[in-house]
Design a protein around this motif. Structure first.
Motif, PDB file in Angstrom:
ATOM      1  N   GLY A  65       0.810  -1.218   0.000  1.00 51.80           N
ATOM      2  CA  GLY A  65       0.000   0.000   0.000  1.00 51.80           C
ATOM      3  C   GLY A  65       0.845   1.270   0.000  1.00 51.80           C
ATOM      4  O   GLY A  65       0.311   2.366   0.080  1.00 51.80           O
ATOM      5  N   TYR A  66       2.160   1.148  -0.075  1.00 50.81           N
ATOM      6  CA  TYR A  66       3.048   2.303  -0.212  1.00 50.81           C
ATOM      7  C   TYR A  66       4.275   1.826  -0.968  1.00 50.81           C
ATOM      8  O   TYR A  66       4.553   0.624  -1.015  1.00 50.81           O
ATOM      9  CB  TYR A  66       3.455   2.881   1.161  1.00 50.81           C
TER      10      TYR A  66
ATOM     11  N   ARG B  65      17.290   6.242  -1.462  1.00 50.67           N
ATOM     12  CA  ARG B  65      18.314   7.237  -1.791  1.00 50.67           C
ATOM     13  C   ARG B  65      18.168   7.694  -3.236  1.00 50.67           C
ATOM     14  O   ARG B  65      17.910   6.881  -4.118  1.00 50.67           O
ATOM     15  CB  ARG B  65      19.698   6.588  -1.579  1.00 50.67           C
ATOM     16  N   GLY B  66      18.293   9.018  -3.470  1.00 52.81           N
ATOM     17  CA  GLY B  66      18.218   9.557  -4.832  1.00 52.81           C
ATOM     18  C   GLY B  66      16.848   9.386  -5.459  1.00 52.81           C
ATOM     19  O   GLY B  66      16.718   9.343  -6.686  1.00 52.81           O
ATOM     20  N   GLY B  67      15.831   9.239  -4.656  1.00 54.90           N
ATOM     21  CA  GLY B  67      14.471   9.134  -5.198  1.00 54.90           C
ATOM     22  C   GLY B  67      14.135   7.763  -5.776  1.00 54.90           C
ATOM     23  O   GLY B  67      13.101   7.596  -6.436  1.00 54.90           O
ATOM     24  N   LEU B  68      15.008   6.781  -5.519  1.00 63.10           N
ATOM     25  CA  LEU B  68      14.753   5.431  -6.062  1.00 63.10           C
ATOM     26  C   LEU B  68      13.537   4.800  -5.393  1.00 63.10           C
ATOM     27  O   LEU B  68      13.449   4.748  -4.171  1.00 63.10           O
ATOM     28  CB  LEU B  68      15.995   4.555  -5.803  1.00 63.10           C
ATOM     29  N   ARG B  69      12.611   4.326  -6.238  1.00 59.51           N
ATOM     30  CA  ARG B  69      11.421   3.653  -5.690  1.00 59.51           C
ATOM     31  C   ARG B  69      11.693   2.152  -5.594  1.00 59.51           C
ATOM     32  O   ARG B  69      12.304   1.568  -6.494  1.00 59.51           O
ATOM     33  CB  ARG B  69      10.215   3.879  -6.603  1.00 59.51           C
ATOM     34  N   LEU B  70      11.174   1.550  -4.541  1.00 57.81           N
ATOM     35  CA  LEU B  70      11.376   0.101  -4.382  1.00 57.81           C
ATOM     36  C   LEU B  70      10.771  -0.654  -5.567  1.00 57.81           C
ATOM     37  O   LEU B  70      11.330  -1.628  -6.056  1.00 57.81           O
ATOM     38  CB  LEU B  70      10.768  -0.375  -3.054  1.00 57.81           C
ATOM     39  N   SER B  71       9.624  -0.172  -6.046  1.00 52.39           N
ATOM     40  CA  SER B  71       8.987  -0.869  -7.182  1.00 52.39           C
ATOM     41  C   SER B  71       9.899  -0.833  -8.412  1.00 52.39           C
ATOM     42  O   SER B  71       9.910  -1.775  -9.208  1.00 52.39           O
ATOM     43  CB  SER B  71       7.629  -0.248  -7.509  1.00 52.39           C
ATOM     44  N   ASP B  72      10.688   0.242  -8.577  1.00 53.38           N
ATOM     45  CA  ASP B  72      11.613   0.305  -9.724  1.00 53.38           C
ATOM     46  C   ASP B  72      12.814  -0.599  -9.477  1.00 53.38           C
ATOM     47  O   ASP B  72      13.252  -1.322 -10.372  1.00 53.38           O
ATOM     48  CB  ASP B  72      12.081   1.749  -9.955  1.00 53.38           C
ATOM     49  N   HIS B  73      13.340  -0.545  -8.262  1.00 47.35           N
ATOM     50  CA  HIS B  73      14.504  -1.381  -7.950  1.00 47.35           C
ATOM     51  C   HIS B  73      14.157  -2.857  -8.143  1.00 47.35           C
ATOM     52  O   HIS B  73      15.004  -3.653  -8.542  1.00 47.35           O
ATOM     53  CB  HIS B  73      14.939  -1.108  -6.505  1.00 47.35           C
ATOM     54  N   TRP B  74      12.911  -3.208  -7.875  1.00 43.92           N
ATOM     55  CA  TRP B  74      12.496  -4.604  -7.977  1.00 43.92           C
ATOM     56  C   TRP B  74      11.660  -4.875  -9.243  1.00 43.92           C
ATOM     57  O   TRP B  74      10.950  -5.875  -9.297  1.00 43.92           O
ATOM     58  CB  TRP B  74      11.647  -4.981  -6.747  1.00 43.92           C
TER      59      TRP B  74
ATOM     60  N   THR C  50      17.724  -8.435  -2.729  1.00 49.06           N
ATOM     61  CA  THR C  50      18.079  -8.076  -1.346  1.00 49.06           C
ATOM     62  C   THR C  50      19.440  -8.656  -1.001  1.00 49.06           C
ATOM     63  O   THR C  50      19.990  -9.477  -1.750  1.00 49.06           O
ATOM     64  CB  THR C  50      17.092  -8.693  -0.329  1.00 49.06           C
ATOM     65  N   LEU C  51      19.920  -8.265   0.142  1.00 49.24           N
ATOM     66  CA  LEU C  51      21.023  -8.984   0.780  1.00 49.24           C
ATOM     67  C   LEU C  51      20.389  -9.731   1.953  1.00 49.24           C
ATOM     68  O   LEU C  51      19.776  -9.097   2.843  1.00 49.24           O
ATOM     69  CB  LEU C  51      22.093  -7.996   1.273  1.00 49.24           C
ATOM     70  N   HIS C  52      20.462 -11.036   1.938  1.00 46.20           N
ATOM     71  CA  HIS C  52      19.962 -11.917   3.013  1.00 46.20           C
ATOM     72  C   HIS C  52      18.450 -11.851   3.197  1.00 46.20           C
ATOM     73  O   HIS C  52      17.932 -12.272   4.232  1.00 46.20           O
ATOM     74  CB  HIS C  52      20.614 -11.573   4.376  1.00 46.20           C
ATOM     75  N   GLY C  53      17.718 -11.270   2.245  1.00 44.40           N
ATOM     76  CA  GLY C  53      16.261 -11.129   2.414  1.00 44.40           C
ATOM     77  C   GLY C  53      15.902 -10.015   3.378  1.00 44.40           C
ATOM     78  O   GLY C  53      14.734  -9.865   3.744  1.00 44.40           O
ATOM     79  N   ILE C  54      16.899  -9.212   3.784  1.00 43.17           N
ATOM     80  CA  ILE C  54      16.669  -8.206   4.829  1.00 43.17           C
ATOM     81  C   ILE C  54      17.028  -6.786   4.368  1.00 43.17           C
ATOM     82  O   ILE C  54      16.274  -5.844   4.589  1.00 43.17           O
ATOM     83  CB  ILE C  54      17.508  -8.565   6.095  1.00 43.17           C
ATOM     84  N   HIS C  55      18.199  -6.643   3.723  1.00 45.09           N
ATOM     85  CA  HIS C  55      18.700  -5.311   3.358  1.00 45.09           C
ATOM     86  C   HIS C  55      18.537  -5.099   1.858  1.00 45.09           C
ATOM     87  O   HIS C  55      18.639  -6.048   1.083  1.00 45.09           O
ATOM     88  CB  HIS C  55      20.187  -5.179   3.692  1.00 45.09           C
ATOM     89  N   VAL C  56      18.336  -3.844   1.446  1.00 42.63           N
ATOM     90  CA  VAL C  56      18.179  -3.534   0.022  1.00 42.63           C
ATOM     91  C   VAL C  56      19.106  -2.365  -0.324  1.00 42.63           C
ATOM     92  O   VAL C  56      19.043  -1.312   0.340  1.00 42.63           O
ATOM     93  CB  VAL C  56      16.717  -3.154  -0.319  1.00 42.63           C
ATOM     94  N   HIS C  57      19.928  -2.550  -1.334  1.00 40.35           N
ATOM     95  CA  HIS C  57      20.819  -1.470  -1.765  1.00 40.35           C
ATOM     96  C   HIS C  57      19.991  -0.275  -2.265  1.00 40.35           C
ATOM     97  O   HIS C  57      19.035  -0.452  -3.023  1.00 40.35           O
ATOM     98  CB  HIS C  57      21.732  -1.980  -2.890  1.00 40.35           C
ATOM     99  N   GLY C  58      20.354   0.910  -1.821  1.00 43.96           N
ATOM    100  CA  GLY C  58      19.598   2.107  -2.209  1.00 43.96           C
ATOM    101  C   GLY C  58      18.577   2.495  -1.152  1.00 43.96           C
ATOM    102  O   GLY C  58      17.949   3.559  -1.250  1.00 43.96           O
ATOM    103  N   PHE C  59      18.399   1.642  -0.158  1.00 49.07           N
ATOM    104  CA  PHE C  59      17.409   1.899   0.897  1.00 49.07           C
ATOM    105  C   PHE C  59      18.095   1.818   2.264  1.00 49.07           C
ATOM    106  O   PHE C  59      17.979   0.819   2.980  1.00 49.07           O
ATOM    107  CB  PHE C  59      16.231   0.930   0.771  1.00 49.07           C
ATOM    108  N   PRO C  60      18.852   2.885   2.605  1.00 49.49           N
ATOM    109  CA  PRO C  60      19.617   2.849   3.849  1.00 49.49           C
ATOM    110  C   PRO C  60      18.692   2.750   5.058  1.00 49.49           C
ATOM    111  O   PRO C  60      17.539   3.220   5.012  1.00 49.49           O
ATOM    112  CB  PRO C  60      20.340   4.207   3.870  1.00 49.49           C
ATOM    113  N   ASN C  61      19.201   2.156   6.097  1.00 44.22           N
ATOM    114  CA  ASN C  61      18.478   2.098   7.378  1.00 44.22           C
ATOM    115  C   ASN C  61      17.076   1.503   7.247  1.00 44.22           C
ATOM    116  O   ASN C  61      16.173   1.845   8.015  1.00 44.22           O
ATOM    117  CB  ASN C  61      18.359   3.495   8.011  1.00 44.22           C
TER     118      ASN C  61
END
Ligand code: NDP
Length: 602
Positions: A451-452, A457-466, A472-483
Motif C-alpha cells: 500500500g506504499y 536514496r536519490g528518489g529510487l522507488r522500491l517498485s523500480d529497484h524490484w 536483497t542482501l539476506h532477504g533483509i537489506h536492500v541497496h539504495g534503501f539505507p536504514n
C-alpha cells in the motif's frame, strides 16, 4: 504397514493424472482472476473488533519505526528492546497487535504448525501453549502478551496505515506518513507486512448482485452467524442455507463448525486440499516442565527446521505431518547405497515418498467419507507441497452430515453469483449467505500489497529497484534503501512450514545491526551494490523453487501456474536450505563484521 505390504504405485499413471488435473485448472488470467474487497465488500474491510480512537497526528522522531504489528513487528520489536532500543514504534492497521491473527477470527482457526515452534518467544514470555496446535484466541492473546512483556504498546500506533516512506538523505532518516495524518521521522524503518494482509475474492460475475448476506472469512460476521471465535456454536444458522466458496486451509478449519450449524451447507470446491491427520492434544504441564529447560524453544525450532529442511537431526521432537514427508524421504535416501546418490536418485526418492504420502492421504478420504461420489471429489491429485498441506480430524468427517454438500466443480470453479445464490456447472444453488474462503493476494508485487512504495536514496522507488524481481542482501537489506529492513522469509531461509522462525531470526539480525550502528555513532547503514548482487547470484545458483513447481496444479505457491521468469527465480530461499541459511545468518550477525553492509557517520 511395511514397504513390502504396500500396493505398488503406478508412477506413470499418477504423473499423467497429476498433469491432467493441473491442465484442467490452468487459466490465462492467473492472478488477474481475483479482485479485492471493493464495492459492497469494502465496509467488510473496516475493523469489526475495536473502535477507532481519535488522536492527534504524530510529527515526532523515533529510533525505529516498524510497519506491521503481526509476528514480524512483535519479534523484531522484542529483539530491539532486548538490545536496549527503547523507542520502537509499531504502526499497525488493526486495533491491536496480532496481524493475521487479529483479522482472522473465523470459527476453528488454529495454527497448523505445532505451537511449540509456531508461537514465538514462548520461553521469553513464560507461556505454555495449551494445545499442540493452539487455537486462534490463544495466539492472539500471545501477541498481546509479547506486546506487553516488551513494552511495545508504549509507542504503537493502531488503526493506522502507512501510506508513504521516504528517505531524507540530508538528515539520514525516514519520513513515515500514514492515513491518520502522521508525518513523523525514524532513523530506521523495518517492514513486516505479512503474506496475508490483502484478502481477495474470485472475480466472478454477479458478485455484487447477490441479495443475501456475504462476507470474507478474514472478517467473519458473528453477528450474522452467532457463535464466537472460541468455538461457541454458530447458533443463528439453524434455518440458513450457506455457501462456502473455497477449500483451502481456512475452509478446512471452518467447515466442521458450519456443517454442525447450518440447515444446508454447500461447499464449492475448485481444487481439493490434501487433508492429513491433525492429532491435536492438550499440553500436559508435567511433560512441558520436562522439556521447558533453558534454551528449549530454540532447540525445538532448530530440530523442526532440521527435520523439515534436509538437516541432520537425531530425533523428531514435533513429529507431525510436516516432518513426516521429510522423514519418509530421508529413509529412502539412507537406503541408497553409498556412491549411487545422484541428483536423479534424490529426485526419484522425493517423488516416491510423495506418491506414497499422497496415496495414504487419498486412502484416508475413502476411509472417512461415507458417500463414494463425495469421497472421489475430495481427493487431491497433486504432489503434497504443490499446495498448502492441510491437517484436520473433523473436516472430511463433516461431509458425512446430512446437511453438508460438496459441490465439486471439477477444477472450473464457481461460474457466477446471482441475486439468489451461486451457480456451478450450470446449476443455481439458492442460499441465504455466501462466505468467501477465497484467500489472500500473494503473487502480486510487494509494493502493491504494502500500500506504499518506499522512496530510497536519490528518489529510487522500491517498485523500480524490484521491477525485474526482488533483490536483497539476506532477504533483509536492500541497496539504495539505507536504514531500512525487511522481515519476511523470501531470499532468506524461505522456511514456509514455520514462518515465525524466519521472522525471529530476521529480528535478531536487525537488532544486532541497529545496535552496532547506534554504539558506533553511525547515522546510516546500507547494503552495498556488490553484496546485493553477490547474494542474488547465490540465490540464482540454486535448483529453484521446491514449493509449487510449474508442474503443480495452480495456486499461490506457483503464481497460479504462470511463469514470471526472473521474478519467480528470485522468489526463493538460500540454495542450501533453511538450516544452512539460519547457520549462516547467525555467524554473520555474531561475527561483528557485518560483511556486505557499509556504515557511515553523519
Ligand atoms: P487459499 O488461497 O489457500 O484458498 C482459496 C480457495 O478459494 C482455494 O480453494 C481456491 O481454489 C478457491 N477459489 C478461488 N477462486 C475460486 C472460484 N472461482 N470458485 C471456487 N473456488 C475458488 O486461502 P485460505 O484462506 O484457505 O488460505 C490462505 C493461506 O493462509 C494458507 O495457504 C495458509 O498458508 C494460511 N492459513 C494458515 C492457517 C494456519 O496456519 N492455521 C489457517 C488458514 C490459512 P483453488 O485451489 O483451485 O485455487
Amino acid at each position: 504397514m511395511t514397504a513390502a505390504d504396500r500396493p505398488a504405485v503406478d508412477r506413470d499413471g499418477l504423473r499423467r493424472k497429476y498433469r491432467e488435473e493441473r491442465d484442467k485448472r490452468l487459466r490465462p488470467d492467473g492472478n488477474d482472476q481475483y479482485r479485492r474487497l471493493t464495492g459492497r465488500f469494502s465496509p467488510n474491510l473496516d475493523d469489526p473488533y475495536l473502535p477507532v480512537i481519535e488522536r492527534e497526528p504524530r510529527t515526532d522522531h523515533v529510533t525505529v519505526a516498524f510497519v506491521g504489528g503481526g509476528f514480524a513487528g512483535l519479534v523484531t520489536g522484542a529483539r530491539l528492546k532486548e538490545a536496549g532500543v527503547e523507542d520502537v514504534r509499531i504502526v499497525e492497521k488493526g486495533g491491536d497487535f496480532g496481524g493475521t491473527w487479529y483479522w482472522n477470527r473465523y470459527p476453528g482457526a488454529q495454527c497448523d504448525t505445532a505451537s511449540f515452534v509456531y508461537m514465538p518467544l514462548l520461553e521469553e514470555t513464560g507461556h505454555m501453549p495449551t494445545e499442540k496446535y493452539a487455537h486462534a484466541p490463544e495466539i492472539l492473546e500471545h501477541c498481546r502478551r509479547i506486546g506487553k512483556h516488551y513494552g511495545l504498546y508504549d509507542h504503537a500506533l493502531f488503526h493506522t496505515e502507512v501510506v508513504g516512506l521516504e528517505w531524507d538523505e540530508a538528515r539520514s532518516r525516514w519520513t513515515v506518513r500514514t492515513d491518520r495524518g502522521d508525518a513523523f521521522t525514524a532513523q530506521f524503518v523495518a517492514m513486516g507486512i505479512g503474506p496475508f494482509n490483502v484478502p481477495k475474492l474470485p472475480g466472478i460475475p454477479g458478485i455484487e448482485d447477490f441479495g443475501g448476506h456475504a462476507f470474507h472469512t478474514s472478517r467473519w460476521d458473528y453477528a450474522y452467524t452467532g457463535g464466537d471465535p472460541s468455538g461457541a456454536p454458530l447458533d443463528r444458522l439453524a434455518d440458513r442455507r450457506v455457501a462456502l466458496i473455497g477449500t483451502g486451509a481456512t475452509a478446512v478449519q471452518c467447515v466442521p463448525h458450519l456443517a454442525r450449524a447450518c440447515r444446508e451447507l454447500y461447499v464449492f470446491q475448485r481444487t481439493p486440499s490434501s487433508v492429513d491427520v491433525r492429532d491435536n492434544r492438550p499440553t500436559d504441564p508435567e511433560w512441558f516442565a520436562t522439556i521447558a529447560t533453558p534454551g528449549w524453544q530454540q532447540r525445538w525450532l532448530e530440530n523442526f527446521t532440521a527435520n523439515q529442511s534436509g538437516g541432520r537431526a537425531e530425533e523428531d521432537l514435533v513429529m507431525d505431518g510436516w516432518t513426516d514427508l521429510a522423514r519418509r524421504y530421508r529413509t529412502r535416501i539412507n537406503a541408497v547405497p553409498p556412491g549411487q546418490l545422484t541428483q536423479d536418485t534424490l529426485l526419484a526418492a522425493f517423488e516416491d515418498s510423495d506418491f506414497e504420502k499422497m496415496e495414504e492421504i487419498r486412502a484416508r478420504v475413502d476411509a472417512v467419507v461415507d458417500d463414494p461420489e463425495t469421497a472421489r471429489g475430495l481427493k487431491a491429485w497433486y504432489r503434497q507441497l504443490c499446495k498448502r498441506p492441510c491437517f484436520h480430524d473433523e473436516y472430511l468427517q463433516a461431509y458425512n452430515l446430512p446437511g453438508t454438500h460438496l459441490v465439486d466443480t471439477d477444477g472450473k470453479g464457481v461460474e457466477r453469483i446471482t441475486e439468489r445464490g451461486v451457480v456451478a456447472a450450470g446449476h443455481e444453488y439458492e442460499v441465504d449467505c455466501v462466505i468467501y474462503a477465497s484467500g489472500f493476494e500473494v503473487g502480486t508485487d510487494y509494493t502493491r500489497r504494502s500500500g506504499y512504495d518506499p522512496v530510497g536514496r536519490g528518489g529510487l522507488r522500491l517498485s523500480d529497484h524490484w521491477s525485474a524481481g526482488m533483490r536483497t542482501l539476506h532477504g533483509i537489506h536492500v541497496h539504495g534503501f539505507p536504514n531500512a529492513f525487511l522481515v519476511q522469509p523470501t531470499q532468506g531461509a524461505n522456511h514456509i512450514s514455520n514462518i515465525p522462525h524466519n521472522l525471529t531470526e530476521a529480528g535478531r539480525t536487525i537488532a544486532a545491526t541497529v545496535r552496532h550502528a547506534l554504539d558506533h555513532g553511525y547515522a546510516r547503514v546500507e547494503a552495498t551494490r556488490e553484496a546485493e548482487e553477490g547474494w542474488v547470484t547465490l540465490l540464482l545458483s540454486g535448483a529453484g523453487r521446491l514449493l509449487g513447481s510449474p508442474d503443480c496444479t495452480p495456486g499461490y505457491y506457483n503464481n497460479e501456474g504462470q511463469d514470471r521468469g526472473l521474478k519467480d527465480r528470485l522468489n526463493v530461499g538460500h540454495p542450501h536450505g533453511a538450516v544452512a541459511y539460519f547457520a549462516f545468518i547467525d555467524r554473520w550477525r555474531t561475527s561483528g563484521d557485518f560483511e556486505g553492509l557499509e556504515f557511515h557517520r553523519p
